[in-house]
Design an enzyme around this catalytic site. Structure first.
Site, mmCIF file in Angstrom:
data_model
loop_
_atom_site.group_PDB
_atom_site.id
_atom_site.type_symbol
_atom_site.label_atom_id
_atom_site.label_comp_id
_atom_site.label_asym_id
_atom_site.label_seq_id
_atom_site.Cartn_x
_atom_site.Cartn_y
_atom_site.Cartn_z
ATOM 1 N N LYS A 47 -9.768 -4.255 11.650
ATOM 2 C CA LYS A 47 -8.708 -3.585 12.390
ATOM 3 C C LYS A 47 -8.650 -4.058 13.839
ATOM 4 O O LYS A 47 -7.566 -4.143 14.437
ATOM 5 C CB LYS A 47 -8.908 -2.067 12.330
ATOM 6 C CG LYS A 47 -8.796 -1.480 10.927
ATOM 7 C CD LYS A 47 -7.423 -1.716 10.311
ATOM 8 C CE LYS A 47 -7.257 -0.989 8.982
ATOM 9 N NZ LYS A 47 -5.913 -1.170 8.383
ATOM 10 N N TYR B 106 -14.690 -2.746 8.338
ATOM 11 C CA TYR B 106 -13.463 -1.979 8.551
ATOM 12 C C TYR B 106 -12.968 -2.078 10.000
ATOM 13 O O TYR B 106 -11.866 -2.554 10.257
ATOM 14 C CB TYR B 106 -13.679 -0.515 8.183
ATOM 15 C CG TYR B 106 -12.405 0.293 8.314
ATOM 16 C CD1 TYR B 106 -11.446 0.262 7.308
ATOM 17 C CD2 TYR B 106 -12.149 1.059 9.452
ATOM 18 C CE1 TYR B 106 -10.258 0.977 7.432
ATOM 19 C CE2 TYR B 106 -10.975 1.768 9.587
ATOM 20 C CZ TYR B 106 -10.030 1.720 8.578
ATOM 21 O OH TYR B 106 -8.853 2.420 8.709
ATOM 22 N N GLY C 14 0.790 -1.223 0.000
ATOM 23 C CA GLY C 14 0.000 0.000 0.000
ATOM 24 C C GLY C 14 0.822 1.273 0.000
ATOM 25 O O GLY C 14 0.439 2.259 0.641
#
Length: 255
Positions: free
Chosen positions: A155, A151, A9
Site C-alpha cells: 500500500k 500489506y 474486487g
C-alpha cells in the site's frame, strides 16, 4: 445519463458497497473478481490481469467514466507473495490497462491505498522493488519478511505510484487519486482479527480510532463516490484518508 464504471474486487466488502451505490443511482458497473463478477480473473497472475483488461475493454467500447482498483488481500493471506501481486502489481497493471478507456470520457481513477501505508518500520528494499516493477524479486523478498510488510508495504508503494503518476494522467484528462481507508468491517478484516499472529496487535491498533469504531464499507464507498464524481474535477494526485481520524492522531504534523 447512465455512466459506466469498472472495478476490481467488487464482489465483497468495500467494492461491493461501491458497486451497490453506483447501481442504485442507475450507473453500469463492470466488476472483475475471482467469483460473482462480470469478468472472472485471477489478478495475482499476469495472464489474469491481461484477461481482466481485455474483458473491460470489450464491455466498455465507448469508454469508462471511472475505474477503481479495489481488489486486495489482507496481511494474513498466504503465501505473502500473493499480497504483493494483487495489492500492488495488479492494481498498477489494471489502472495502466484501462487509462485510455477512462480518458475517452475524461473520467477518474481511484486506487485503494490504506492508512497503514505511512506506518514506520517497513522494508524499503521491498518498496523500491515494487516501484521498479520487479515483481519476481519483490515476491521473493517478501517471503522472507512478514504480513505487515507485505500489506502495508504494498500500500505504501501504491500510494507513491499514485502520486508519481497523477500529473501525467491529468494531462490525458484523467484524474488519478488514492483513497486510504482505515480499518473497515469486512470479511478480510475478520480474518486479520482471528489471526493468532496479528489479531491482538490489530485489535489494539483499532483502539486509537478517534471515531470510536471501525468503518462500515459504505463509509468508504461514499468517499470513493466523491473522487469519481465531477464535483472532484480539480482533485488530482490526492490521497484521501477515510479512517475516523486515526492517521491524524498518529501523524498530526505530517501531510
Amino acid at each position: 445519463m447512465t455512466k459506466t464504471y469498472a472495478m476490481t474486487g467488487g464482489a465483497s466488502g468495500i467494492g461491493a458497497a461501491l458497486k451497490e451505490s453506483l447501481q442504485a443511482r442507475g450507473d453500469r458497473v463492470i466488476v472483475v473478481d475471482l467469483k460473482n463478477a462480470d469478468i472472472i480473473a485471477d489478478l495475482s497472475t499476469v495472464e489474469g490481469r491481461q484477461h481482466a483488461i481485455a474483458g473491460i475493454t470489450e464491455l466498455a467500447t465507448d469508454g469508462l467514466d471511472g475505474f477503481v482498483a479495489c481488489a486486495g488481500l489482507p496481511p494474513v493471506a498466504e503465501p505473502l507473495s500473493l499480497i504483493t501481486q494483487v495489492n500492488y502489481f495488479a492494481a498498477v497493471a489494471t489502472i495502466e490497462g484501462v487509462v485510455d478507456l477512462v480518458a475517452k470520457k475524461n473520467g477518474a481513477i481511484v486506487s485503494v491505498c490504506s492508512n497503514s501505508a505511512p506506518l514506520p518500520g517497513l522494508n524499503e528494499e521491498h518498496i523500491e522493488l515494487l516501484l521498479a516493477g520487479k515483481e519476481a524479486e519483490a515476491c521473493a523478498l517478501i517471503e522472507t519478511l512478514d504480513g505487515h510488510n507485505a500489506y502495508a508495504g504494498s500500500k505504501n508503494a501504491l500510494t507513491k505510484w499514485t502520486r508519481r503518476n497523477a500529473a501525467e494522467m491529468m494531462r490525458k484528462g484523467v484524474r488519478l487519486n488514492g483513497i486510504a481507508p482505515g480499518m473497515t468491517r469486512t470479511p478480510l478484516t475478520d480474518k486479520v482479527f482471528a489471526d493468532e499472529t496479528l489479531g491482538d496487535a490489530t485489535r489494539e491498533f483499532s483502539k486509537c480510532i478517534s471515531y470510536g469504531d471501525l468503518a462500515t464499507p459504505d463509509m468508504i464507498a461514499d468517499a470513493m463516490l466523491f473522487l469519481l464524481d465531477p464535483a472532484a474535477r480539480y482533485v488530482s494526485g490526492s490521497i484521501l484518508f477515510v479512517d475516523g481520524g486515526q492517521d491524524a492522531l498518529l501523524r498530526p504534523d505530517q501531510f
